[in-house]
Write a protein that holds these residues in place. Structure first.
Motif, mmCIF file in Angstrom:
data_model
loop_
_atom_site.group_PDB
_atom_site.id
_atom_site.type_symbol
_atom_site.label_atom_id
_atom_site.label_comp_id
_atom_site.label_asym_id
_atom_site.label_seq_id
_atom_site.Cartn_x
_atom_site.Cartn_y
_atom_site.Cartn_z
ATOM 1 N N CYS A 145 0.853 -1.420 -0.173
ATOM 2 C CA CYS A 145 0.008 -0.171 0.066
ATOM 3 C C CYS A 145 0.976 1.269 0.050
ATOM 4 O O CYS A 145 1.994 1.176 0.744
ATOM 5 N N LEU A 146 0.298 2.285 -0.847
ATOM 6 C CA LEU A 146 1.287 3.495 -0.974
ATOM 7 C C LEU A 146 0.544 4.535 -0.088
ATOM 8 O O LEU A 146 1.191 5.811 -0.015
ATOM 9 N N GLY A 147 -0.574 4.234 0.749
ATOM 10 C CA GLY A 147 -1.250 5.259 1.298
ATOM 11 C C GLY A 147 -2.474 5.503 0.717
ATOM 12 O O GLY A 147 -2.998 4.964 -0.323
ATOM 13 N N SER A 148 -3.168 6.839 1.126
ATOM 14 C CA SER A 148 -4.458 7.173 0.489
ATOM 15 C C SER A 148 -4.433 7.580 -0.980
ATOM 16 O O SER A 148 -3.482 8.055 -1.431
ATOM 17 N N ARG A 149 -5.306 7.155 -1.613
ATOM 18 C CA ARG A 149 -5.478 7.602 -3.120
ATOM 19 C C ARG A 149 -5.258 9.295 -3.260
ATOM 20 O O ARG A 149 -4.847 9.488 -4.180
ATOM 21 N N TYR A 150 -5.834 9.844 -2.041
ATOM 22 C CA TYR A 150 -5.707 11.309 -2.207
ATOM 23 C C TYR A 150 -4.513 11.941 -1.581
ATOM 24 O O TYR A 150 -4.822 13.171 -1.275
ATOM 25 N N ASP A 151 -3.670 11.229 -1.123
ATOM 26 C CA ASP A 151 -2.424 11.739 -0.341
ATOM 27 C C ASP A 151 -1.154 11.539 -1.176
ATOM 28 O O ASP A 151 -0.354 10.461 -0.943
ATOM 29 N N GLY A 152 -0.823 12.355 -2.363
ATOM 30 C CA GLY A 152 0.312 12.305 -2.930
ATOM 31 C C GLY A 152 1.487 12.408 -2.178
ATOM 32 O O GLY A 152 2.565 11.668 -2.391
ATOM 33 N N GLY A 153 1.559 13.092 -1.137
ATOM 34 C CA GLY A 153 2.801 13.346 -0.353
ATOM 35 C C GLY A 153 3.267 11.804 0.339
ATOM 36 O O GLY A 153 4.408 11.481 0.265
ATOM 37 N N GLU A 154 1.891 11.419 0.832
ATOM 38 C CA GLU A 154 2.517 9.994 1.454
ATOM 39 C C GLU A 154 2.822 8.949 0.476
ATOM 40 O O GLU A 154 3.831 8.075 0.729
ATOM 41 N N GLN A 155 2.294 8.828 -0.948
ATOM 42 C CA GLN A 155 2.543 7.919 -1.781
ATOM 43 C C GLN A 155 3.923 8.111 -2.287
ATOM 44 O O GLN A 155 4.648 7.396 -2.292
ATOM 45 N N ALA A 156 4.383 9.557 -2.316
ATOM 46 C CA ALA A 156 5.823 9.754 -2.658
ATOM 47 C C ALA A 156 6.853 9.168 -1.694
ATOM 48 O O ALA A 156 7.819 8.411 -2.023
ATOM 49 N N HIS A 157 6.323 9.392 -0.491
ATOM 50 C CA HIS A 157 7.176 9.011 0.879
ATOM 51 C C HIS A 157 7.333 7.428 0.614
ATOM 52 O O HIS A 157 8.560 7.020 1.057
ATOM 53 N N ARG A 158 6.435 6.655 0.087
ATOM 54 C CA ARG A 158 6.524 5.073 0.318
ATOM 55 C C ARG A 158 6.938 4.546 -1.059
ATOM 56 O O ARG A 158 7.151 3.586 -0.866
ATOM 57 N N LEU A 159 6.897 5.344 -1.901
ATOM 58 C CA LEU A 159 7.034 4.869 -3.253
ATOM 59 C C LEU A 159 8.290 3.853 -3.758
ATOM 60 O O LEU A 159 8.168 2.784 -3.891
ATOM 61 N N PHE A 160 9.394 4.548 -3.422
ATOM 62 C CA PHE A 160 10.825 3.667 -3.846
ATOM 63 C C PHE A 160 10.828 2.301 -2.875
ATOM 64 O O PHE A 160 11.489 1.453 -3.156
ATOM 65 N N ARG A 161 10.273 2.567 -1.455
ATOM 66 C CA ARG A 161 10.426 1.636 -0.782
ATOM 67 C C ARG A 161 9.532 0.658 -1.194
ATOM 68 O O ARG A 161 9.747 -0.675 -0.852
ATOM 69 N N ALA A 162 8.570 0.812 -1.514
ATOM 70 C CA ALA A 162 7.532 -0.313 -1.803
ATOM 71 C C ALA A 162 7.974 -0.885 -3.165
ATOM 72 O O ALA A 162 7.935 -1.926 -3.363
ATOM 73 N N LEU A 163 8.495 -0.207 -4.166
ATOM 74 C CA LEU A 163 9.107 -0.860 -5.365
ATOM 75 C C LEU A 163 10.254 -1.907 -4.850
ATOM 76 O O LEU A 163 10.466 -3.017 -5.383
ATOM 77 N N LEU A 164 11.175 -1.508 -3.978
ATOM 78 C CA LEU A 164 12.098 -2.389 -3.544
ATOM 79 C C LEU A 164 11.640 -3.489 -2.779
ATOM 80 O O LEU A 164 12.099 -4.591 -2.775
ATOM 81 N N GLU A 165 10.530 -3.338 -2.017
ATOM 82 C CA GLU A 165 9.914 -4.192 -1.340
ATOM 83 C C GLU A 165 9.160 -5.506 -2.164
ATOM 84 O O GLU A 165 9.416 -6.563 -1.941
ATOM 85 N N LEU A 166 8.915 -4.922 -3.466
ATOM 86 C CA LEU A 166 8.436 -6.001 -4.178
ATOM 87 C C LEU A 166 9.585 -6.927 -4.787
ATOM 88 O O LEU A 166 9.463 -8.251 -4.851
ATOM 89 N N ASP A 167 10.845 -6.363 -4.863
ATOM 90 C CA ASP A 167 11.926 -7.187 -5.154
ATOM 91 C C ASP A 167 12.071 -8.296 -4.001
ATOM 92 O O ASP A 167 12.426 -9.398 -4.043
ATOM 93 N N GLU A 168 12.024 -7.611 -2.680
ATOM 94 C CA GLU A 168 12.301 -8.601 -1.457
ATOM 95 C C GLU A 168 11.352 -9.590 -1.398
ATOM 96 O O GLU A 168 11.763 -10.650 -1.197
ATOM 97 N N LYS A 169 10.117 -9.579 -1.638
ATOM 98 C CA LYS A 169 9.220 -10.498 -1.926
ATOM 99 C C LYS A 169 9.280 -11.398 -2.977
ATOM 100 O O LYS A 169 8.407 -12.203 -3.213
ATOM 101 N N GLY A 170 10.148 -10.814 -4.253
ATOM 102 C CA GLY A 170 10.182 -12.008 -4.880
ATOM 103 C C GLY A 170 9.323 -11.821 -6.116
ATOM 104 O O GLY A 170 8.866 -12.662 -6.850
ATOM 105 N N ALA A 171 8.570 -10.495 -6.131
ATOM 106 C CA ALA A 171 7.576 -10.145 -7.064
ATOM 107 C C ALA A 171 7.919 -10.385 -8.527
ATOM 108 O O ALA A 171 9.043 -9.890 -8.880
#
Ligand code: TXA
Ligand code: MG
Length: 540
Positions: free
Chosen positions: A279-305
């Motif tokens: 989850c990147l946060g709320s659909r309406y909270d671009g700031g929160e999405q930005a904050h989480r984005l790269f970590r989320a992309l790297l987490e996909l790797d960690e999970k082997g997605a």
């Protein structure tokens, strides 16, 4: 190579980082956006080592970081007025300006261009290291070229330990995406890369500011990029990323049909999605999405997605930066699932939604009055009436016939009552809205509009591909509802107080239309409508 591990809160360590940089070494440093891999910007040989450590093409110029505005004068031909204004408003902070460079900047730093990118970071440790080094620092993001930028120290370590002289641990980065890059060279200021400082913030200071086409579109073969960084594949996790442009419901329908893969989605999608999700946060909270984005992309790797279905973010505010990075992570593949194209039309009381709704109808949209639907017998079926009686007493429906006045009197008396009423009626309204959407869609209506003052409260936004907010100055809205609903000024103020404020609606919109006096909404609406029809056509 042996890599030194340093701590940002330790003054000795900052001094050591400065010394390494001064003698031509490489140090990864925290900034408020992402971690940077720093070298003395005035030392071509040192800068070359950055390219080698990152595996970065050497025609991609670097950002030069300073610790005070006065330091930029020797680095550029001249400091234009616009640069002063921007610095005043946004420095220190996530904004990079491009100006014509002076002889001091070696071509290794500018990637052979005659311009230079400059930034004064907000992170105190970043500024302290620049001070300690005593020279401006060239610092691209501290990732291996092509990989997501690191926003945590663990990710910097994973990419660069053993490849650079030192890593400075400053914890997690706050903004999460790289700085906004704006060029002030030649004509109208132009955003080359969106980031934490938004387009409208820049416009509020400079007036006219353009968005470079490469922000949203893939450059054609052989086209020259204003910002060389735009032409490379970027921000890619190992997983294949597919961007899905749809409403939360449409997105969930799409991903739930998949046999495997991950959902990279918003809070609002979580209850609907059956795939494992990040989850990147709320659909309406671009700031929160930005904050989480790269970590989320790297987490996909960690999970082997292998595959990740990313829900397309809104392109407003900081959301534009999130969209820009996801587009690149996805190699510009966007899927638009077939189905209805639904637009939520909302806004505070008295904003003049019905005027806009009527115009949309004339423009060929199907406009659904959700308030009227809220009162329909289909919503207040027998089961509903029983639930209402259980919640608010037999008298809200004497003999099984709904007494709306009594129900309103009891339910609206307290915030809890209002919430309880919503819990009973909103799911039923949503069911009815879905039914009407489906029938309009099968009748071939391209754009279906939900006119709903309580779009968000009722959860109707989950059916919306786009949200259009109508607003007007508060005094205008007040006058309008006084005249229309025959209220006393006091009652009108009370109604406003019970509602979300205008900012709530505008911050959750893809489009905002000002329907105040002299705002000229007709023309603005024409272009919005044209865009909506264009989007809708892609769903057929
Ligand atoms: O937030 C940030 O800006 C981070 C932190 C570490 O400060 N730095 C960063 O640097 O993102 P980098 O090198 O990853 O991205 C620099 C971007 C690239 O897209 C590059 O092409 C562009 O800025 N750029 C740099 N100098 C330029 C110039 N003279 N003209 C046009 N684009 C330039
Ligand atoms: Mg980068």
């Amino acid at each position: 190579m042996e890599t030194l591990f340093l701590k940002a809160h330790n003054t000795n360590d900052i001094g050591q980082a400065g010394a390494i940089l001064r003698r031509g070494g490489l140090v990864a440093i925290p900034t408020e956006t992402v971690y940077g891999l720093a070298a003395n910007a005035l030392d071509g040989a040192a800068v070359k080592r950055i390219y080698a450590a990152k595996g970065r093409p050497s025609d991609n110029p670097l950002i030069v970081h300073v610790s005070g505005f006065s330091q930029i004068a020797p680095l550029v031909k001249e400091v234009p007025d616009a640069a002063r204004k921007l610095a005043e408003a946004f420095w220190p902070g996530p904004l990079t300006m491009i100006l014509e460079k002076s002889e001091l900047i070696p071509s290794e730093t500018s990637g052979g261009l005659d311009t230079v990118a400059l930034r004064l970071p907000a992170h105190p440790a970043a500024r302290a290291v620049i001070e300690a080094a005593g020279v401006p620092l060239a610092a691209p993001s501290a990732n291996l070229s092509g990989r997501p930028s690191p926003t945590t120290f663990a990710h910097v370590r994973a990419d660069l330990a053993g490849k650079v002289d030192a890593l400075l641990d400053g914890g997690d980065c706050q903004v999460g995406v790289e700085s906004t890059v704006v060029t002030l060279v030649g004509g109208t200021p132009r955003v080359l890369r969106p980031g934490g400082v938004t387009l409208s913030q820049l416009q509020s200071v400079l007036g006219d500011v353009e968005l470079d086409p490469a922000v949203l579109h893939q450059l054609g073969e052989g086209a020259k990029a204003a910002s060389p960084g735009m032409k490379y594949k970027h921000y890619s996790p190992r997983a294949q990323v597919v961007l899905v442009d749809a409403s939360p419901e449409g997105y969930a329908r799409f991903v739930n049909e998949k046999k495997g893969g991950w959902a990279l989605c918003f809070e609002e999608d979580l209850p609907l999605v059956e795939l494992p999700a990040i989850c990147l946060g709320s659909r309406y909270d671009g700031g929160e999405q930005a904050h989480r984005l790269f970590r989320a992309l790297l987490e996909l790797d960690e999970k082997g997605a292998q595959t990740a279905y990313a829900h397309c973010p809104m392109q407003t505010g900081v959301g534009l930066a999130v969209y820009n990075r996801l587009l690149r992570a996805a190699g510009f593949t966007i899927v638009r699932p077939k189905g209805p194209f639904v637009v939520g039309l909302t806004g505070p009381s008295g904003a003049g939604k019905s005027t806009i709704g009527a115009q949309l109808k004339r423009g060929g949209c199907s406009v659904l009055d959700c308030d009227a639907l809220t009162r329909s017998a289909r919503v207040y079926d027998e089961a509903c009436i029983q639930e209402l009686q259980a919640a608010f007493g037999e008298d809200v429906a004497p003999g099984g016939t709904l007494d709306r006045k009594e129900l309103a009197r009891r339910a609206f008396a307290t915030p809890e009552g209002r919430a309880q009423l919503g819990a009973i009626t909103f799911p039923r309204i949503l069911t009815q809205v879905r039914r009407v959407i489906a029938s309009a869609h099968s009748a071939g209506v391209p754009v279906i509009v939900l006119d709903a003052p309580t779009l968000f409260e009722a959860g109707l936004d989950s059916a919306c591909d786009r949200i259009l907010t109508v607003t007007a100055p508060e005094e205008v809205r007040l006058t309008r509802i006084l005249e229309r609903d025959h209220l006393s000024p006091e009652q009108a103020r009370e109604r406003f107080a019970a509602q979300k404020d205008a900012a709530f609606y505008t911050s959750r919109a893809d489009y905002v239309l000002d329907n105040g006096p002299g705002a000229g909404w007709e023309e603005a609406l024409r272009s919005v409508l044209q865009e909506l029809k264009g989007e809708a056509a892609k769903r057929l």
